[in-house]
Design a protein around this motif. Structure first.
Motif, short mmCIF file in Angstrom:
data_model
loop_
_atom_site.label_atom_id
_atom_site.label_comp_id
_atom_site.label_asym_id
_atom_site.label_seq_id
_atom_site.Cartn_x
_atom_site.Cartn_y
_atom_site.Cartn_z
N THR A 100 0.87 -1.16 -0.01
CA THR A 100 -0.01 0.02 0.00
C THR A 100 0.84 1.19 0.04
O THR A 100 1.72 1.40 0.88
CB THR A 100 -0.84 -0.17 1.17
N GLY A 101 0.78 2.13 -0.92
CA GLY A 101 1.51 3.33 -1.11
C GLY A 101 0.36 4.54 -0.50
O GLY A 101 -0.38 4.58 -0.95
N LEU A 102 0.91 4.96 0.66
CA LEU A 102 0.10 6.07 1.12
C LEU A 102 0.75 7.54 0.89
O LEU A 102 2.03 7.61 0.96
CB LEU A 102 0.39 5.95 2.73
N GLY A 103 0.05 8.50 0.52
CA GLY A 103 0.47 9.60 -0.07
C GLY A 103 0.42 9.89 -1.27
O GLY A 103 0.68 9.06 -2.08
N SER A 104 0.63 11.01 -1.86
CA SER A 104 0.62 11.33 -3.38
C SER A 104 1.75 11.01 -3.89
O SER A 104 1.62 10.85 -5.05
CB SER A 104 0.58 12.88 -3.43
#
Length: 182
Positions: free
Chosen positions: A165-169
Motif C-alpha cells: 500500500t502506497g500512502l500519500g501523493s
C-alpha cells in the motif's frame, strides 16, 4: 492515515519469488522513500529486503539487523543507500527510534523498517506499507483443498499474500499495479 492510498496484491509462492518481488519493488523506489514491513516471524520481510538491496545495487549482504537494530548498505551504482532497520526490540515510538537518526538518513536513502507499525509513520506522510501474510486454509490460493493437495505432494507452506500500500501523493502514479500479475 494519508488521504491518498494505492494498493497492489501479490501472491508469492517461494522465497525466490519474494526476493524477486523485492527486486521489482526496488525499481519503483527513490531517495527519501520509507518502507514499513509487517509480517509474523519468518514471513519473508528480510528476504524481500534482500531483493530490494539487489535491485538498488547496494553493498553488503542484506541480513536481519535484529541485534544491531540498523544497517546501512551504501550504493554501488550511484543510487540511494539502503537503511535496513529492525524495530522488533524497540518498544517506543518515534522517540526511541530518534537515536537512529532516521530522519537524517531518509532524504538521501531508502529506509526499510521491519516491525515499524506504530513507530515510524511520522517520519513521512508518503510511505509504502508492505504486509506479508501466510496464506493458509481457505485463504490460500485454491482454498483449503489446494493446501491439502500441496501437503500430499511435499510442498511447504511458502505461499504468502503480500499487500503493498502506497500512502500519500508520492505513490498515486508510481506504478504499484505493475507488481501484480506476475
Amino acid at each position: 492515515m494519508s488521504a491518498t492510498a494505492t494498493t497492489a496484491h501479490v501472491t508469492v509462492k517461494s522465497p525466490d519469488q519474494m526476493q524477486e518481488l523485492g527486486r521489482r519493488l526496488a525499481s519503483l523506489l527513490r531517495p527519501g522513500d520509507l518502507v514499513l514491513l509487517t509480517g509474523e516471524l519468518g514471513a519473508g520481510k528480510t528476504t524481500l529486503t534482500r531483493g530490494l538491496g539487489e535491485g538498488l545495487g547496494v553493498r553488503g549482504a542484506v541480513t536481519s539487523p535484529t541485534f544491531v537494530i540498523a544497517r546501512v548498505h551504501p550504493s554501488l551504482t550511484g543510487g540511494p543507500a539502503l537503511v535496513h532497520v529492525d524495530a522488533y526490540r524497540l518498544g517506543g515510538g518515534l522517540d526511541e527510534m530518534e537515536d537512529l537518526d532516521l530522519d537524517v538518513s531518509l532524504p538521501e536513502s531508502v529506509v526499510v523498517v521491519e516491525w515499524g507499525d506504530g513507530k515510524v509513520e511520522d517520519l513521512s506522510e508518503d510511505r509504502l506499507h508492505v504486509v506479508i501474510g501466510r496464506a493458509v486454509g481457505a485463504d490460500a490460493p485454491g482454498g483449503a483443498d489446494a493446501v491439502l493437495e500441496g501437503a500430499l505432494h511435499g510442498e511447504t507452506d511458502d505461499v504468502r499474500e503480500v499487500t503493498v500500500t502506497g500512502l500519500g501523493s508520492r505513490w498515486a502514479d508510481a506504478g504499484l499495479d505493475r507488481l501484480e500479475g506476475r
